[in-house]
Write a protein that holds these residues in place. Structure first.
Motif, PDB file in Angstrom:
ATOM      1  N   GLY A  12      52.289  16.631  42.027  1.00 60.61           N
ATOM      2  CA  GLY A  12      52.663  15.757  43.147  1.00 60.61           C
ATOM      3  C   GLY A  12      52.616  14.293  42.749  1.00 60.61           C
ATOM      4  O   GLY A  12      52.332  13.423  43.573  1.00 60.61           O
ATOM      5  N   GLY A  16      53.223   8.104  45.778  1.00 61.33           N
ATOM      6  CA  GLY A  16      51.973   8.058  46.546  1.00 61.33           C
ATOM      7  C   GLY A  16      50.715   8.056  45.692  1.00 61.33           C
ATOM      8  O   GLY A  16      50.647   7.427  44.635  1.00 61.33           O
ATOM      9  N   ALA A  90      49.111  17.694  44.466  1.00 60.93           N
ATOM     10  CA  ALA A  90      50.288  17.984  45.305  1.00 60.93           C
ATOM     11  C   ALA A  90      49.842  18.522  46.661  1.00 60.93           C
ATOM     12  O   ALA A  90      48.930  19.333  46.761  1.00 60.93           O
ATOM     13  CB  ALA A  90      51.176  19.011  44.604  1.00 60.93           C
ATOM     14  N   ILE A 140      42.227  16.930  44.819  1.00 58.78           N
ATOM     15  CA  ILE A 140      42.364  15.896  45.851  1.00 58.78           C
ATOM     16  C   ILE A 140      42.240  16.563  47.217  1.00 58.78           C
ATOM     17  O   ILE A 140      43.165  17.226  47.704  1.00 58.78           O
ATOM     18  CB  ILE A 140      43.697  15.126  45.716  1.00 58.78           C
ATOM     19  N   ALA A 141      41.056  16.407  47.790  1.00 55.27           N
ATOM     20  CA  ALA A 141      40.771  16.982  49.104  1.00 55.27           C
ATOM     21  C   ALA A 141      41.120  15.946  50.178  1.00 55.27           C
ATOM     22  O   ALA A 141      42.106  15.215  50.044  1.00 55.27           O
ATOM     23  CB  ALA A 141      39.306  17.411  49.149  1.00 55.27           C
ATOM     24  N   SER A 142      40.301  15.843  51.222  1.00 50.96           N
ATOM     25  CA  SER A 142      40.595  14.876  52.292  1.00 50.96           C
ATOM     26  C   SER A 142      39.421  14.775  53.247  1.00 50.96           C
ATOM     27  O   SER A 142      38.683  15.762  53.442  1.00 50.96           O
ATOM     28  CB  SER A 142      41.825  15.338  53.081  1.00 50.96           C
ATOM     29  N   PRO A 185      40.148  11.404  49.833  1.00 51.04           N
ATOM     30  CA  PRO A 185      40.620  10.119  50.369  1.00 51.04           C
ATOM     31  C   PRO A 185      40.478  10.102  51.891  1.00 51.04           C
ATOM     32  O   PRO A 185      40.599  11.127  52.559  1.00 51.04           O
ATOM     33  CB  PRO A 185      42.110  10.092  49.983  1.00 51.04           C
ATOM     34  N   GLY A 186      40.231   8.904  52.408  1.00 54.45           N
ATOM     35  CA  GLY A 186      40.332   8.699  53.858  1.00 54.45           C
ATOM     36  C   GLY A 186      41.781   8.402  54.201  1.00 54.45           C
ATOM     37  O   GLY A 186      42.686   9.065  53.699  1.00 54.45           O
ATOM     38  N   ALA A 187      41.990   7.408  55.025  1.00 57.92           N
ATOM     39  CA  ALA A 187      43.375   7.045  55.392  1.00 57.92           C
ATOM     40  C   ALA A 187      43.932   6.108  54.323  1.00 57.92           C
ATOM     41  O   ALA A 187      43.394   5.023  54.111  1.00 57.92           O
ATOM     42  CB  ALA A 187      43.378   6.367  56.749  1.00 57.92           C
ATOM     43  N   GLU A 191      53.587   7.179  51.686  1.00 56.32           N
ATOM     44  CA  GLU A 191      54.726   7.613  52.514  1.00 56.32           C
ATOM     45  C   GLU A 191      54.310   8.743  53.446  1.00 56.32           C
ATOM     46  O   GLU A 191      54.836   8.878  54.550  1.00 56.32           O
ATOM     47  CB  GLU A 191      55.888   8.031  51.613  1.00 56.32           C
TER      48      GLU A 191
HETATM   49  N1  LIG Z   1      47.764   9.609  52.363  1.00 54.99           N
HETATM   50  C1  LIG Z   1      46.600   9.913  52.878  1.00 54.99           C
HETATM   51  O1  LIG Z   1      46.121   9.229  53.792  1.00 54.99           O
HETATM   52  C2  LIG Z   1      45.809  11.087  52.340  1.00 54.99           C
HETATM   53  C3  LIG Z   1      44.503  11.241  52.814  1.00 54.99           C
HETATM   54  C4  LIG Z   1      43.745  12.301  52.347  1.00 54.99           C
HETATM   55  C5  LIG Z   1      44.264  13.173  51.402  1.00 54.99           C
HETATM   56  N2  LIG Z   1      45.536  13.005  50.954  1.00 54.99           N
HETATM   57  C6  LIG Z   1      46.018  13.973  49.960  1.00 54.99           C
HETATM   58  O2  LIG Z   1      46.453  13.294  48.796  1.00 54.99           O
HETATM   59  C7  LIG Z   1      47.508  14.028  48.166  1.00 54.99           C
HETATM   60  C8  LIG Z   1      48.711  13.116  47.976  1.00 54.99           C
HETATM   61  O3  LIG Z   1      49.093  12.606  49.242  1.00 54.99           O
HETATM   62  P1  LIG Z   1      50.123  11.404  49.411  1.00 54.99           P
HETATM   63  O4  LIG Z   1      49.727  10.673  50.642  1.00 54.99           O
HETATM   64  O5  LIG Z   1      50.315  10.693  48.128  1.00 54.99           O
HETATM   65  O6  LIG Z   1      51.429  12.261  49.780  1.00 54.99           O
HETATM   66  P2  LIG Z   1      52.979  12.050  49.436  1.00 54.99           P
HETATM   67  O7  LIG Z   1      53.725  12.885  50.422  1.00 54.99           O
HETATM   68  O8  LIG Z   1      53.305  10.602  49.342  1.00 54.99           O
HETATM   69  O9  LIG Z   1      53.074  12.716  47.983  1.00 54.99           O
HETATM   70  C9  LIG Z   1      52.898  14.096  47.804  1.00 54.99           C
HETATM   71  C10 LIG Z   1      53.690  14.541  46.587  1.00 54.99           C
HETATM   72  O10 LIG Z   1      53.507  15.956  46.442  1.00 54.99           O
HETATM   73  C11 LIG Z   1      54.769  16.552  46.183  1.00 54.99           C
HETATM   74  N3  LIG Z   1      54.766  17.950  46.638  1.00 54.99           N
HETATM   75  C12 LIG Z   1      54.785  18.412  47.917  1.00 54.99           C
HETATM   76  N4  LIG Z   1      54.825  19.749  47.930  1.00 54.99           N
HETATM   77  C13 LIG Z   1      54.802  20.155  46.633  1.00 54.99           C
HETATM   78  C14 LIG Z   1      54.830  21.434  45.991  1.00 54.99           C
HETATM   79  N5  LIG Z   1      54.891  22.564  46.706  1.00 54.99           N
HETATM   80  N6  LIG Z   1      54.799  21.487  44.649  1.00 54.99           N
HETATM   81  C15 LIG Z   1      54.753  20.342  43.914  1.00 54.99           C
HETATM   82  N7  LIG Z   1      54.760  19.109  44.462  1.00 54.99           N
HETATM   83  C16 LIG Z   1      54.769  19.011  45.807  1.00 54.99           C
HETATM   84  C17 LIG Z   1      55.768  15.689  46.949  1.00 54.99           C
HETATM   85  O11 LIG Z   1      57.107  15.848  46.472  1.00 54.99           O
HETATM   86  C18 LIG Z   1      55.196  14.291  46.729  1.00 54.99           C
HETATM   87  O12 LIG Z   1      55.720  13.687  45.569  1.00 54.99           O
HETATM   88  C19 LIG Z   1      47.792  15.229  49.075  1.00 54.99           C
HETATM   89  O13 LIG Z   1      47.101  16.358  48.594  1.00 54.99           O
HETATM   90  C20 LIG Z   1      47.208  14.786  50.406  1.00 54.99           C
HETATM   91  O14 LIG Z   1      46.846  15.876  51.216  1.00 54.99           O
HETATM   92  C21 LIG Z   1      46.318  11.982  51.398  1.00 54.99           C
END
Ligand SMILES: NC(=O)c1ccc[n+]([C@@H]2O[C@H](COP(=O)([O-])OP(=O)(O)OC[C@H]3O[C@@H](n4cnc5c(N)ncnc54)[C@H](O)[C@@H]3O)[C@@H](O)[C@H]2O)c1
Length: 261
Positions: A12, A16, A90, A140-142, A185-187, A191
């Protein structure tokens, strides 16, 4: 250059948090494979990172599909000769009330965010065991896996499961010199958050975050460097919250100021 000559796989990583972690690891000298369901995004992210002088590879993967995951790990090893670091990142977002969560939505979220993470971690750990010189796995949890936020039935359950999976992996993989930890991660301004968080969600978050702001993807990248480096060799099965204090805060009365980023 704490990660010079290490090979890191970031799922992933096309954008992001994943791309920010990849950028941080490349800055420390690691060679990088970006694997993403968005094949063009993976290739262009890898090309961008190559400008910093490290070796890179961009490949397509669907983490929820075992043959695709096995092909990804094979591709990394063919290209770089080894795998030292996995960033198991991802994932998809999700914000549906419990009573409205349909079985197909539940299954989709669990299949990518939990089963997918399991498939990737298992294939990479097996490769590290076969190589015989340890490794680092960061899941990467949450914060949504630790707190009962509304709309988070499927997403939160998947992330809570990932935290427990991390503990089991850390116990079983200790004897192979593999460190397994979570970043929660928190908030974070990505995207995913831009799509999932409306103005009401944003102000609800900021009300509960002592630092009164979202984090940046780069702040997750900085935490990842520590967990990927030798300095964290005795950190095992841990969840590192990178959340501006969201997970620890209790009652906060009185005025609070936004903390500079
Ligand atoms: N943004 C936040 O506030 C936040 C908070 C806590 C945890 N997270 C976690 O961090 C990680 C990244 O989040 P982000 O905000 O960068 O999201 P994002 O949507 O910007 O990026 C996620 C990426 O994962 C890819 N992806 C999605 N499904 C996939 C699959 N089946 N196989 C391979 N790739 C795949 C997407 O194409 C994208 O490039 C995630 O696991 C998310 O749950 C994010």
């Amino acid at each position: 250059m704490r990660l010079k000559d290490k090979t890191a796989l970031i799922t992933g990583g096309a954008r992001g948090i994943g791309f920010a972690i990849a950028t941080s690891l490349a800055r420390e000298g690691a060679n990088i494979c970006i694997a993403d369901i968005n094949a063009d995004g993976a290739k262009s992210a890898a090309a961008k990172l190559a400008e910093s002088g490290v070796r890179t590879l961009g490949i397509e993967v669907n983490v929820a599909d075992q043959p695709s995951v096995q092909a990804m790990v094979g591709g990394v090893v063919r290209h770089f000769g080894k795998l030292d670091i996995l960033i198991n990142n991802a994932g998809i977002g999700g914000n549906t009330p419990f009573l409205q969560t349909k079985l197909e939505d539940w299954n989709r979220t669990i299949s990518i965010n939990l089963t997918g993470a399991f498939l990737v971690a298992q294939a990479c750990a097996q490769q590290m065991v076969d190589q015989g010189h340890g490794g680092k796995i960061i899941n990467i949890a949450s914060l949504s896996g630790q707190r009962g936020g509304n709309g988070r039935a499927a997403y939160g359950s998947a992330k809570a499961g990932l935290e427990l999976l991390t503990k089991v992996m850390s116990v079983e993989l200790s004897e192979y010199g593999i460190n397994v930890n979570n970043i929660a991660p928190g908030a974070i301004e990505t995207e995913m958050a831009a799509t999932a968080h409306d103005a009401a969600t944003r102000s609800a978050y900021n009300y509960l975050i002592p630092m009164v702001r979202y984090g940046s993807p780069e702040e997750i990248g900085d935490a990842a460097i520590f967990l990927c480096s030798d300095e964290s060799r005795y950190v095992q099965g841990h969840t590192l919250n990178v959340d501006g204090g969201f997970g620890t805060a209790g009652l906060m009365f009185g005025g609070r100021k936004k903390t500079p980023s």
